[in-house]
Design a protein around this motif. Structure first.
Motif, PDB file in Angstrom:
ATOM      1  N   MET A 101      59.283 -37.981 -42.655  1.00 36.33           N
ATOM      2  CA  MET A 101      58.021 -38.579 -42.202  1.00 36.33           C
ATOM      3  C   MET A 101      58.308 -39.772 -41.293  1.00 36.33           C
ATOM      4  SD  MET A 101      55.052 -40.044 -44.647  1.00 36.33           S
ATOM      5  CE  MET A 101      53.410 -39.975 -44.081  1.00 36.33           C
ATOM      6  N   VAL A 102      57.545 -39.900 -40.236  1.00 40.19           N
ATOM      7  CA  VAL A 102      57.758 -40.944 -39.235  1.00 40.19           C
ATOM      8  C   VAL A 102      57.621 -42.335 -39.848  1.00 40.19           C
ATOM      9  CG1 VAL A 102      56.930 -41.870 -37.043  1.00 40.19           C
ATOM     10  CG2 VAL A 102      56.966 -39.418 -37.398  1.00 40.19           C
ATOM     11  N   ALA A 103      56.636 -42.521 -40.717  1.00 39.95           N
ATOM     12  CA  ALA A 103      56.426 -43.837 -41.328  1.00 39.95           C
ATOM     13  C   ALA A 103      57.657 -44.274 -42.121  1.00 39.95           C
ATOM     14  CB  ALA A 103      55.195 -43.815 -42.236  1.00 39.95           C
ATOM     15  N   GLN A 104      58.242 -43.369 -42.873  1.00 39.01           N
ATOM     16  CA  GLN A 104      59.435 -43.697 -43.660  1.00 39.01           C
ATOM     17  C   GLN A 104      60.608 -44.041 -42.757  1.00 39.01           C
ATOM     18  OE1 GLN A 104      59.627 -40.142 -46.072  1.00 39.01           O
ATOM     19  NE2 GLN A 104      58.885 -41.244 -47.873  1.00 39.01           N
ATOM     20  N   LYS A 105      60.792 -43.283 -41.678  1.00 39.86           N
ATOM     21  CA  LYS A 105      61.891 -43.544 -40.750  1.00 39.86           C
ATOM     22  C   LYS A 105      61.782 -44.932 -40.132  1.00 39.86           C
ATOM     23  CE  LYS A 105      62.868 -38.777 -39.507  1.00 39.86           C
ATOM     24  NZ  LYS A 105      62.797 -37.743 -38.485  1.00 39.86           N
ATOM     25  N   LYS A 106      60.546 -45.410 -39.923  1.00 38.97           N
ATOM     26  CA  LYS A 106      60.332 -46.741 -39.353  1.00 38.97           C
ATOM     27  C   LYS A 106      60.352 -47.824 -40.426  1.00 38.97           C
ATOM     28  CE  LYS A 106      57.510 -47.655 -35.952  1.00 38.97           C
ATOM     29  NZ  LYS A 106      56.289 -47.758 -35.113  1.00 38.97           N
ATOM     30  N   GLY A 107      60.461 -47.434 -41.688  1.00 37.18           N
ATOM     31  CA  GLY A 107      60.439 -48.412 -42.764  1.00 37.18           C
ATOM     32  C   GLY A 107      59.057 -48.980 -43.010  1.00 37.18           C
ATOM     33  N   LEU A 108      58.032 -48.193 -42.713  1.00 42.28           N
ATOM     34  CA  LEU A 108      56.655 -48.641 -42.926  1.00 42.28           C
ATOM     35  C   LEU A 108      56.200 -48.298 -44.328  1.00 42.28           C
ATOM     36  CD1 LEU A 108      54.906 -47.436 -39.626  1.00 42.28           C
ATOM     37  CD2 LEU A 108      55.930 -49.655 -40.100  1.00 42.28           C
ATOM     38  N   SER A 109      55.352 -49.143 -44.858  1.00 43.77           N
ATOM     39  CA  SER A 109      54.685 -48.857 -46.116  1.00 43.77           C
ATOM     40  C   SER A 109      53.381 -48.150 -45.770  1.00 43.77           C
ATOM     41  CB  SER A 109      54.402 -50.171 -46.850  1.00 43.77           C
ATOM     42  OG  SER A 109      53.547 -49.956 -47.936  1.00 43.77           O
ATOM     43  N   LEU A 110      53.198 -46.936 -46.292  1.00 45.35           N
ATOM     44  CA  LEU A 110      51.979 -46.170 -46.043  1.00 45.35           C
ATOM     45  C   LEU A 110      51.202 -46.121 -47.344  1.00 45.35           C
ATOM     46  CD1 LEU A 110      50.297 -44.530 -44.052  1.00 45.35           C
ATOM     47  CD2 LEU A 110      51.662 -42.539 -44.622  1.00 45.35           C
ATOM     48  N   GLU A 111      50.083 -46.852 -47.386  1.00 47.61           N
ATOM     49  CA  GLU A 111      49.324 -47.022 -48.617  1.00 47.61           C
ATOM     50  C   GLU A 111      47.982 -46.303 -48.548  1.00 47.61           C
ATOM     51  OE1 GLU A 111      50.463 -48.672 -51.297  1.00 47.61           O
ATOM     52  OE2 GLU A 111      52.321 -49.141 -50.245  1.00 47.61           O
ATOM     53  N   PRO A 112      47.818 -45.203 -49.301  1.00 48.79           N
ATOM     54  CA  PRO A 112      46.490 -44.578 -49.378  1.00 48.79           C
ATOM     55  C   PRO A 112      45.670 -45.214 -50.500  1.00 48.79           C
ATOM     56  CG  PRO A 112      48.119 -43.171 -50.413  1.00 48.79           C
ATOM     57  CD  PRO A 112      48.849 -44.385 -49.912  1.00 48.79           C
TER      58      PRO A 112
ATOM     59  N   LYS B 271      41.749 -33.853 -36.714  1.00 39.95           N
ATOM     60  CA  LYS B 271      41.859 -34.609 -35.458  1.00 39.95           C
ATOM     61  C   LYS B 271      41.559 -36.088 -35.692  1.00 39.95           C
ATOM     62  CE  LYS B 271      40.975 -30.954 -32.096  1.00 39.95           C
ATOM     63  NZ  LYS B 271      42.295 -30.761 -31.598  1.00 39.95           N
ATOM     64  N   ILE B 272      40.538 -36.365 -36.490  1.00 42.55           N
ATOM     65  CA  ILE B 272      40.192 -37.759 -36.786  1.00 42.55           C
ATOM     66  C   ILE B 272      41.353 -38.435 -37.513  1.00 42.55           C
ATOM     67  CG2 ILE B 272      38.688 -39.274 -38.143  1.00 42.55           C
ATOM     68  CD1 ILE B 272      36.424 -37.172 -37.605  1.00 42.55           C
ATOM     69  N   LEU B 273      41.755 -37.866 -38.645  1.00 44.42           N
ATOM     70  CA  LEU B 273      42.828 -38.475 -39.438  1.00 44.42           C
ATOM     71  C   LEU B 273      44.145 -38.500 -38.668  1.00 44.42           C
ATOM     72  CD1 LEU B 273      42.104 -36.933 -42.945  1.00 44.42           C
ATOM     73  CD2 LEU B 273      41.904 -39.337 -42.292  1.00 44.42           C
ATOM     74  N   GLY B 274      44.477 -37.398 -38.026  1.00 45.39           N
ATOM     75  CA  GLY B 274      45.747 -37.315 -37.305  1.00 45.39           C
ATOM     76  C   GLY B 274      45.876 -38.373 -36.231  1.00 45.39           C
ATOM     77  N   ASN B 275      44.840 -38.509 -35.403  1.00 44.42           N
ATOM     78  CA  ASN B 275      44.890 -39.512 -34.335  1.00 44.42           C
ATOM     79  C   ASN B 275      44.960 -40.928 -34.871  1.00 44.42           C
ATOM     80  OD1 ASN B 275      44.621 -38.696 -31.360  1.00 44.42           O
ATOM     81  ND2 ASN B 275      43.276 -37.238 -32.378  1.00 44.42           N
ATOM     82  N   LEU B 276      44.117 -41.246 -35.848  1.00 46.93           N
ATOM     83  CA  LEU B 276      44.073 -42.623 -36.344  1.00 46.93           C
ATOM     84  C   LEU B 276      45.357 -43.006 -37.064  1.00 46.93           C
ATOM     85  CD1 LEU B 276      40.374 -42.900 -37.578  1.00 46.93           C
ATOM     86  CD2 LEU B 276      41.357 -43.514 -35.351  1.00 46.93           C
ATOM     87  N   ILE B 277      45.861 -42.126 -37.903  1.00 50.13           N
ATOM     88  CA  ILE B 277      47.089 -42.443 -38.648  1.00 50.13           C
ATOM     89  C   ILE B 277      48.297 -42.462 -37.714  1.00 50.13           C
ATOM     90  CG2 ILE B 277      48.645 -41.665 -40.485  1.00 50.13           C
ATOM     91  CD1 ILE B 277      46.061 -40.654 -41.947  1.00 50.13           C
ATOM     92  N   THR B 278      48.374 -41.512 -36.787  1.00 53.52           N
ATOM     93  CA  THR B 278      49.477 -41.489 -35.828  1.00 53.52           C
ATOM     94  C   THR B 278      49.506 -42.769 -35.003  1.00 53.52           C
ATOM     95  OG1 THR B 278      49.465 -39.087 -35.703  1.00 53.52           O
ATOM     96  CG2 THR B 278      50.466 -40.260 -33.846  1.00 53.52           C
ATOM     97  N   ASN B 279      48.347 -43.211 -34.516  1.00 46.37           N
ATOM     98  CA  ASN B 279      48.288 -44.462 -33.747  1.00 46.37           C
ATOM     99  C   ASN B 279      48.737 -45.649 -34.585  1.00 46.37           C
ATOM    100  OD1 ASN B 279      47.421 -43.246 -31.406  1.00 46.37           O
ATOM    101  ND2 ASN B 279      45.328 -44.024 -31.526  1.00 46.37           N
ATOM    102  N   ALA B 280      48.269 -45.712 -35.821  1.00 46.47           N
ATOM    103  CA  ALA B 280      48.634 -46.838 -36.690  1.00 46.47           C
ATOM    104  C   ALA B 280      50.147 -46.884 -36.885  1.00 46.47           C
ATOM    105  CB  ALA B 280      47.913 -46.726 -38.037  1.00 46.47           C
ATOM    106  N   ILE B 281      50.748 -45.744 -37.118  1.00 44.32           N
ATOM    107  CA  ILE B 281      52.204 -45.687 -37.311  1.00 44.32           C
ATOM    108  C   ILE B 281      52.926 -46.020 -36.006  1.00 44.32           C
ATOM    109  CG2 ILE B 281      54.131 -44.115 -37.769  1.00 44.32           C
ATOM    110  CD1 ILE B 281      52.236 -42.699 -39.814  1.00 44.32           C
ATOM    111  N   LYS B 282      52.471 -45.438 -34.910  1.00 40.85           N
ATOM    112  CA  LYS B 282      53.126 -45.608 -33.606  1.00 40.85           C
ATOM    113  C   LYS B 282      53.162 -47.073 -33.171  1.00 40.85           C
ATOM    114  CE  LYS B 282      51.737 -42.705 -30.533  1.00 40.85           C
ATOM    115  NZ  LYS B 282      50.942 -42.029 -29.483  1.00 40.85           N
TER     116      LYS B 282
END
Length: 135
Positions: free
Chosen positions: A1-12, A30-41
């Motif tokens: 997962m991209v978030a883990q590779k960046k060392g991000l904490s992903l909190e649902p 599309k809604i979730l994918g775009n918003l979460i991808t942007n947040a991680i990016k």
């Protein structure tokens, strides 16, 4: 997962109850994918992304919050316009198109909802999507 590779904490933050909205699976993806991808990016390594779902005033509210680069206050009103990208976003991701958030806005509004962004440069952003719930 991209978030883990960046060392991000992903909190649902998800409630126990189910949320039903009048949307297709593709629209929700599309809604979730775009918003979460942007947040991680746009969140540097070691940052945090939080995705939460709640009922507010009888409507479903989705929040995607990050501790990323944020958006300058003068750019927040432009963020949902097609092809608009901040200079900082362009530096972090030169290949972006500026079409993701406008697409999400079009889908959300087509479903009878609304979308807003709150952001502080160098502190992060929060995108708030509110949709009508179905019974």
């Amino acid at each position: 997962m991209v978030a883990q590779k960046k060392g991000l904490s992903l909190e649902p933050e998800l409630p126990e109850e189910d949320y039903l909205v009048q949307a297709t699976e593709e629209e929700v993806e599309k809604i979730l994918g775009n918003l979460i991808t942007n947040a991680i990016k746009y969140t540097p390594a070691g940052g945090e992304v939080c995705v939460s779902l709640a009922t507010v005033a009888g409507r479903m509210q989705l929040r995607v919050k990050d501790t990323g680069i944020g958006v300058a206050s003068e750019d927040v009103p432009k963020i949902f316009k097609e092809f608009f990208r901040t200079q900082r976003a362009k530096r972090m991701d030169p290949d972006g198109s500026g079409l993701g958030l406008p697409l999400v806005k079009r889908i959300v509004e087509g479903l009878g909802g609304d979308i807003t962004m709150e952001s502080v440069e160098d502190q992060g952003s929060e995108v708030i999507v509110t949709l009508p719930r179905t019974a």
